[in-house]
Write an enzyme that holds these catalytic residues in place. Structure first.
Site, PDB file in Angstrom:
ATOM      1  N   GLY A  46       0.841  -1.135   0.150  1.00  0.00           N
ATOM      2  CA  GLY A  46      -0.148   0.046  -0.125  1.00  0.00           C
ATOM      3  C   GLY A  46       0.777   1.160  -0.096  1.00  0.00           C
ATOM      4  N   GLN A  51       3.274  10.050   1.006  1.00  0.00           N
ATOM      5  CA  GLN A  51       4.189   9.229   0.902  1.00  0.00           C
ATOM      6  C   GLN A  51       5.119   9.570  -0.253  1.00  0.00           C
ATOM      7  OE1 GLN A  51       2.368   5.333   1.925  1.00  0.00           O
ATOM      8  NE2 GLN A  51       4.380   5.198   3.167  1.00  0.00           N
ATOM      9  N   CYS A  93       5.797  -0.045   7.442  1.00  0.00           N
ATOM     10  CA  CYS A  93       5.466   1.250   6.531  1.00  0.00           C
ATOM     11  C   CYS A  93       6.650   1.390   5.686  1.00  0.00           C
ATOM     12  CB  CYS A  93       5.079   2.356   7.240  1.00  0.00           C
ATOM     13  SG  CYS A  93       4.441   4.014   6.480  1.00  0.00           S
ATOM     14  N   HIS A 135      -4.340   1.708   7.768  1.00  0.00           N
ATOM     15  CA  HIS A 135      -3.175   2.314   7.562  1.00  0.00           C
ATOM     16  C   HIS A 135      -2.968   3.181   6.515  1.00  0.00           C
ATOM     17  CE1 HIS A 135       1.449   1.739   7.831  1.00  0.00           C
ATOM     18  NE2 HIS A 135       1.498   2.421   6.643  1.00  0.00           N
ATOM     19  N   GLU A 136      -3.381   3.002   5.400  1.00  0.00           N
ATOM     20  CA  GLU A 136      -3.401   4.206   4.413  1.00  0.00           C
ATOM     21  C   GLU A 136      -4.271   5.430   4.679  1.00  0.00           C
ATOM     22  OE1 GLU A 136      -0.903   3.870   2.462  1.00  0.00           O
ATOM     23  OE2 GLU A 136      -0.646   1.605   2.933  1.00  0.00           O
TER      24      GLU A 136
HETATM   25 NI    NI Z   1       2.343   3.453   5.392  1.00  0.00          NI
END
Ligand code: NI
Length: 170
Positions: A46, A51, A93, A135-136
């Protein structure tokens, strides 16, 4: 094009809420293509737009790491429709390479957003997919999994990252 991944603590974009997307343009589709390429290259399951340094509410997820052509989920302006249950699993991550920790997440999560054609899509995730959604979605709110940890667990990771940063290894 593979884009550089922003690391924890390095840029504000990773630690602030992202903006909603107003319009799905060719530029935006291009960004999402780059996100998918960057996720597969990492490799990761993901990736959220912040990011790669873009403060927009978009994420891509593919639990198959590109092996299954139907596995890719790309959502714009995603929102939770439902969250249920609880799971405790190890999580990592791409913005926090080399670290992982057990994080409590819902066991089921339903997310609704737009696909790249601007059509509304609702996707239900259980287990790992529910975890990936949460998480995303956290990334879109400026949160990294480290921020979900408490006490000594969080402190240990943050301290190690600071040390790596000081020695130019982060
Ligand atoms: Ni992440």
């Amino acid at each position: 094009m593979i884009r550089p991944i922003v690391k924890y603590g390095k840029e504000d974009v990773l630690h602030q809420p992202s903006q909603r997307v107003d319009q799905i343009t060719p530029d935006l589709r291009h960004l999402v293509e780059d996100m998918v390429e960057t996720m597969y290259a990492a490799p990761g399951i993901g990736l959220a737009a912040p990011q790669v340094g873009v403060a927009l509410r978009i994420f891509v997820i593919d639990l198959s790491l590109g092996r299954d052509s139907s596995g890719l989920i790309a959502l714009v302006n995603p929102e939770f429709v439902e969250r249920q249950g609880m799971q405790l699993e190890e999580e990592g991550c791409l913005s926090v390479p080399g670290f992982n920790a057990t994080v409590a997440r819902p066991d089921l999560a339903v997310v609704r957003g737009l696909d790249l054609e601007g059509q509304e899509r609702t996707v239900e995730g259980k287990g790992l997919l529910a975890r990936a959604f949460q998480h995303e979605m956290d990334h879109l709110d400026g949160k990294v999994f480290v921020d979900r940890l408490r006490g000594i667990k969080r402190e240990l990771i943050v301290r190690k990252i600071h040390k790596l940063n000081r020695t130019g290894k982060w």
